[in-house]
Design a protein around this motif. Structure first.
Motif, mmCIF file in Angstrom:
data_model
loop_
_atom_site.group_PDB
_atom_site.id
_atom_site.type_symbol
_atom_site.label_atom_id
_atom_site.label_comp_id
_atom_site.label_asym_id
_atom_site.label_seq_id
_atom_site.Cartn_x
_atom_site.Cartn_y
_atom_site.Cartn_z
ATOM 1 N N ALA A 161 0.826 -1.218 0.000
ATOM 2 C CA ALA A 161 0.000 0.000 0.000
ATOM 3 C C ALA A 161 0.856 1.263 0.000
ATOM 4 N N ALA A 162 1.937 1.234 0.771
ATOM 5 C CA ALA A 162 2.795 2.413 0.898
ATOM 6 C C ALA A 162 3.841 2.481 -0.207
ATOM 7 N N LYS A 163 3.892 1.422 -1.038
ATOM 8 C CA LYS A 163 4.881 1.325 -2.110
ATOM 9 C C LYS A 163 6.302 1.454 -1.557
ATOM 10 N N VAL A 164 6.571 0.656 -0.522
ATOM 11 C CA VAL A 164 7.877 0.648 0.127
ATOM 12 C C VAL A 164 8.648 -0.564 -0.377
ATOM 13 N N ASP A 165 9.829 -0.319 -0.903
ATOM 14 C CA ASP A 165 10.698 -1.399 -1.353
ATOM 15 C C ASP A 165 11.898 -1.490 -0.415
ATOM 16 N N GLY A 166 12.565 -2.621 -0.453
ATOM 17 C CA GLY A 166 13.785 -2.777 0.320
ATOM 18 C C GLY A 166 13.544 -3.442 1.652
ATOM 19 N N PRO A 167 14.593 -3.493 2.448
ATOM 20 C CA PRO A 167 14.500 -4.181 3.742
ATOM 21 C C PRO A 167 13.628 -3.414 4.733
ATOM 22 N N GLU A 168 13.144 -4.147 5.717
ATOM 23 C CA GLU A 168 12.357 -3.518 6.779
ATOM 24 C C GLU A 168 13.234 -2.511 7.527
ATOM 25 N N PRO A 169 12.661 -1.374 7.921
ATOM 26 C CA PRO A 169 13.443 -0.434 8.730
ATOM 27 C C PRO A 169 13.718 -1.059 10.099
ATOM 28 N N PRO A 170 14.730 -0.557 10.798
ATOM 29 C CA PRO A 170 15.013 -1.121 12.122
ATOM 30 C C PRO A 170 13.845 -0.879 13.081
ATOM 31 N N MET A 171 13.723 -1.763 14.042
ATOM 32 C CA MET A 171 12.681 -1.635 15.053
ATOM 33 C C MET A 171 12.946 -0.363 15.869
ATOM 34 N N ALA A 172 11.898 0.359 16.204
ATOM 35 C CA ALA A 172 12.033 1.562 17.024
ATOM 36 C C ALA A 172 12.640 1.198 18.376
ATOM 37 N N PRO A 173 13.391 2.121 18.982
ATOM 38 C CA PRO A 173 14.009 1.826 20.280
ATOM 39 C C PRO A 173 13.012 1.324 21.328
ATOM 40 N N LYS A 174 11.817 1.876 21.327
ATOM 41 C CA LYS A 174 10.780 1.442 22.271
ATOM 42 C C LYS A 174 10.485 -0.039 22.093
ATOM 43 N N HIS A 175 10.243 -0.458 20.854
ATOM 44 C CA HIS A 175 9.907 -1.857 20.589
ATOM 45 C C HIS A 175 11.105 -2.773 20.822
ATOM 46 N N ALA A 176 12.295 -2.307 20.470
ATOM 47 C CA ALA A 176 13.501 -3.106 20.693
ATOM 48 C C ALA A 176 13.715 -3.330 22.194
ATOM 49 N N ALA A 177 13.481 -2.296 22.998
ATOM 50 C CA ALA A 177 13.639 -2.425 24.452
ATOM 51 C C ALA A 177 12.603 -3.389 25.025
ATOM 52 N N MET A 178 11.383 -3.316 24.521
ATOM 53 C CA MET A 178 10.343 -4.231 24.992
ATOM 54 C C MET A 178 10.717 -5.669 24.652
ATOM 55 N N LEU A 179 11.231 -5.884 23.440
ATOM 56 C CA LEU A 179 11.628 -7.224 23.025
ATOM 57 C C LEU A 179 12.771 -7.741 23.894
ATOM 58 N N GLU A 180 13.736 -6.884 24.194
ATOM 59 C CA GLU A 180 14.854 -7.294 25.056
ATOM 60 C C GLU A 180 14.359 -7.646 26.457
ATOM 61 N N THR A 181 13.380 -6.906 26.945
ATOM 62 C CA THR A 181 12.797 -7.201 28.263
ATOM 63 C C THR A 181 12.162 -8.591 28.241
ATOM 64 N N LEU A 182 11.440 -8.889 27.179
ATOM 65 C CA LEU A 182 10.822 -10.217 27.061
ATOM 66 C C LEU A 182 11.879 -11.318 26.974
ATOM 67 N N LYS A 183 12.928 -11.059 26.228
ATOM 68 C CA LYS A 183 13.999 -12.057 26.096
ATOM 69 C C LYS A 183 14.633 -12.360 27.444
ATOM 70 N N GLY A 184 14.746 -11.339 28.300
ATOM 71 C CA GLY A 184 15.380 -11.506 29.598
ATOM 72 C C GLY A 184 14.432 -11.936 30.708
ATOM 73 N N ALA A 185 13.156 -12.042 30.405
ATOM 74 C CA ALA A 185 12.164 -12.390 31.430
ATOM 75 C C ALA A 185 12.334 -13.841 31.875
ATOM 76 N N SER A 186 12.130 -14.040 33.153
ATOM 77 C CA SER A 186 12.176 -15.401 33.684
ATOM 78 C C SER A 186 10.966 -16.169 33.167
ATOM 79 N N GLU A 187 10.998 -17.460 33.339
ATOM 80 C CA GLU A 187 9.880 -18.307 32.917
ATOM 81 C C GLU A 187 8.577 -17.843 33.578
ATOM 82 N N GLN A 188 8.677 -17.477 34.852
ATOM 83 C CA GLN A 188 7.500 -17.035 35.606
ATOM 84 C C GLN A 188 7.018 -15.658 35.148
ATOM 85 N N GLU A 189 7.930 -14.780 34.778
ATOM 86 C CA GLU A 189 7.575 -13.417 34.381
ATOM 87 C C GLU A 189 7.073 -13.321 32.937
ATOM 88 N N PHE A 190 7.505 -14.247 32.085
ATOM 89 C CA PHE A 190 7.293 -14.078 30.651
ATOM 90 C C PHE A 190 5.827 -13.923 30.256
#
Length: 177
Positions: free
Chosen positions: A92-121
């Motif tokens: 729809a946006a006519k965007v070609d090429g690779p995906e842009p990098p994840m925003a710092p907010k989303h990257a930080a959230m993902l890192e938090t999930l990666k580091g979460a304990s089994e109980q916290e996840f």
């Protein structure tokens, strides 16, 4: 639990990573209300691309780490739906090429999930999904109502019901667990 609280505060505090322009008019009713802020195509595409990447990657983690079958099934659906949405947005946006990098907010959230304990996840994942889908529904509704690119606006209108369904599904998972 301290990590969960910090992640939730950070997630909520960074709800929208774009700068809205406020419409000072007071609408007569919610049905006829203009969008409370405007989002340009570039900002919309950037935020949605990052959000889709977060949804896909966090849900891949959930397929691995979540204990409950309903969470794993939800994660599988998020991967499928957000992969499809990412492809449709690019078209729809006519965007070609690779995906842009994840925003710092989303990257930080993902890192938090990666580091979460089994109980916290699981509680952390579903709370992040809850916040992310509330944000997404608001953003898509706004762009669907007043977007500056007809093709991207049509994408937002078409995708909004799926995001609303995701939001209801997340809220049911929150209530059940």
């Amino acid at each position: 639990m301290k990590n969960i609280a910090l992640a939730l505060v950070a997630t909520t505090a960074l709800a929208f990573s774009f700068v809205p322009s406020v419409d000072a008019k007071s609408p007569a009713s919610a049905d006829t209300a203009a969008a409370p802020f405007k989002v340009d195509k570039a900002s919309f595409v950037k935020v949605v691309s990052s959000s889709n990447a977060f949804e896909i990657e966090s849900s891949k983690l959930a397929e691995e780490k979540a204990k409950d079958g309903d969470f794993k099934e939800f994660a599988k659906q998020m991967i499928a739906d957000h992969t499809k949405a990412a492809e449709e947005l690019k078209a729809a946006a006519k965007v070609d090429g690779p995906e842009p990098p994840m925003a710092p907010k989303h990257a930080a959230m993902l890192e938090t999930l990666k580091g979460a304990s089994e109980q916290e996840f699981q509680p952390l994942y579903i709370e992040m999904q809850n916040v992310a889908h509330m944000e997404a529904v608001s953003l898509f509704a706004t762009y669907a109502k007043g977007g500056d690119d007809p093709a991207v606006q049509a994408f937002a209108k078409k995708t909004l019901p799926t995001l609303e369904m995701h939001k209801m599904h997340v809220q049911k998972l929150v209530a059940a667990h």
